[in-house]
Design an enzyme around this catalytic site. Structure first.
Site, PDB file in Angstrom:
ATOM      1  N   HIS A 110       0.725  -1.123  -0.093  1.00  7.56           N
ATOM      2  CA  HIS A 110       0.078  -0.126   0.088  1.00  7.56           C
ATOM      3  C   HIS A 110       0.758   1.256   0.018  1.00  7.56           C
ATOM      4  CE1 HIS A 110      -3.631  -2.295   0.152  1.00  7.56           C
ATOM      5  NE2 HIS A 110      -3.633  -2.411   1.374  1.00  7.56           N
ATOM      6  N   HIS A 185      -9.844   2.601   0.437  1.00  9.62           N
ATOM      7  CA  HIS A 185      -9.804   1.114   1.309  1.00  9.62           C
ATOM      8  C   HIS A 185     -10.733   1.465   2.539  1.00  9.62           C
ATOM      9  CE1 HIS A 185      -7.949  -2.054   3.600  1.00  9.62           C
ATOM     10  NE2 HIS A 185      -6.982  -2.003   2.786  1.00  9.62           N
ATOM     11  N   GLU A 314     -11.698  -3.316  -2.619  1.00 10.03           N
ATOM     12  CA  GLU A 314     -10.629  -2.559  -3.153  1.00 10.03           C
ATOM     13  C   GLU A 314     -10.364  -2.662  -4.629  1.00 10.03           C
ATOM     14  OE1 GLU A 314      -7.059  -3.235  -0.540  1.00 10.03           O
ATOM     15  OE2 GLU A 314      -8.562  -4.204   0.742  1.00 10.03           O
TER      16      GLU A 314
END
Length: 349
Positions: A110, A185, A314
């Site tokens: 991420h 997210h 996501e």
């Protein structure tokens, strides 16, 4: 329809602002300029009772508690420069090898130590209309930030309309070839956190998913969903699916690689009557059922988070995309901007 700005707290030397987007049907979306983070989504149930349906906090301090930092669930954040995992934090591009932070058991996750979800964004536009409200935020990511090549300028647009659609679109430009994969997210619980996600019915329009290695990183192998717990094509309750999975789902489902907007998933909670559709231009969706979320996290109003208390949808480019020949548009090039759109449509049944 309206947008209201309030103080959300302080991040280092910056004052963090919270923008509340409201439509005419009782749907409310709150977005902080820290991390371009969705902190709250409130929607009505079939009887008109409005409740919180996403994980987050009422002020910035919640995102800096020791429990939150130790668990790192990324509640509602805008993820970048590259969403999900990159194997061993390394990739090769234009005859150069790049090394990123190994912040997830040696893999890159991420965007690294300080991804886009941990940066202050700038407000570019705030517009109130008769049928929709728009909040646009921008961010500059410098060359070699977190190890990524290229100077990148990103714009994230959040639109809430009277069709109860939250439209999230991204546009990014770079001066050097670089991996880009952006997503939001948010974690959802359509019961309003009155129970776990087990009584949610899930439908995902996908024939296959990417197999992960022992650390959950895809290496390019596709697996068909037929006769597997990952088969959500006809819709089934989470309770049935989770009983077949030791740690739930952290699964990247594959869609057509045409980058056209299409409905890819639907989730329903029968008792409340709340439901949501997911539409996206992205070639896949990382579906996470929240097994590793800390049971010690909760919203200030008492909403309890933790294992199987919320799920994520996501939508983004392939995990480990820079290392996979099969990954479409994992690299963005100068003169060819990155674009993406995802819609969360809320309704009652």
């Amino acid at each position: 329809m309206k947008i209201e700005k309030t103080n959300f707290g302080n991040f280092e030397k910056d004052i963090v602002s919270l923008y509340t987007l409201s439509n005419n049907n009782g749907v409310v979306v709150k977005i902080a300029d820290y991390g371009a983070t969705i902190t709250s989504i409130l929607t009505p149930d079939a009887k008109g009772n409005v409740r919180e349906i996403t994980c987050g906090f009422e002020n910035i301090e919640g995102y800096f508690s020791e429990e939150y930092k130790n668990n790192a669930p990324y509640f509602g954040g805008t993820i970048g420069r590259y969403a999900s995992r990159i194997h061993e934090g390394k990739f090769r591009l234009e005859d150069e090898e790049y090394t990123l932070a190994g912040n997830d058991r040696g893999n890159h996750l991420h965007g690294g130590i300080q991804g886009f979800d941990r940066r202050m964004w700038q407000i570019d536009e705030s517009t109130e209309g008769e049928n929709e409200v728009l909040l646009a935020l921008t961010l500059h990511s410098g060359h070699m930030e977190e190890g990524y090549p290229g100077n990148v300028n990103v714009k994230a647009r959040f639109t809430l309309n009277n069709n109860n659609e939250l439209i999230i679109s991204y546009h990014a430009e770079t001066d050097k070839a670089t991996p880009i994969s952006l997503t939001n997210h948010s974690y959802f619980n359509l019961s309003g956190f009155k129970e776990t996600i087990h009584n949610h019915k899930v439908t995902i329009h996908s024939e296959a998913f990417l197999e992960g290695d022992e650390k959950g990183v895809p290496q390019g192998n596709k697996i068909e969903v037929v006769d597997r717990p990952e088969d959500f094509r006809k819709g089934k309750l989470f309770s049935k699916a989770l009983n077949q999975m030791e740690t739930g789902f952290d699964t990247y489902f594959l869609f057509k690689k045409d980058f056209q907007l299409k409905k890819v998933a639907s989730i329903e909670h029968f008792k409340s009557g709340r439901a949501m559709d997911v539409l996206t231009t992205e070639p896949g969706m990382l579906f996470y059922s929240g097994y590793f979320t800390s049971d010690h996290l909760k919203r200030e109003n008492g909403d309890q988070y933790g294992r199987y208390k919320a799920f994520c949808c996501e939508t983004h480019r392939y995990p480990n995309g820079p290392n996979l020949d099969i990954a479409p548009k994992a690299i963005t090039y100068p003169g060819d901007p990155y674009t993406s759109k995802t819609i969360f449509k809320f309704y009652t049944t």
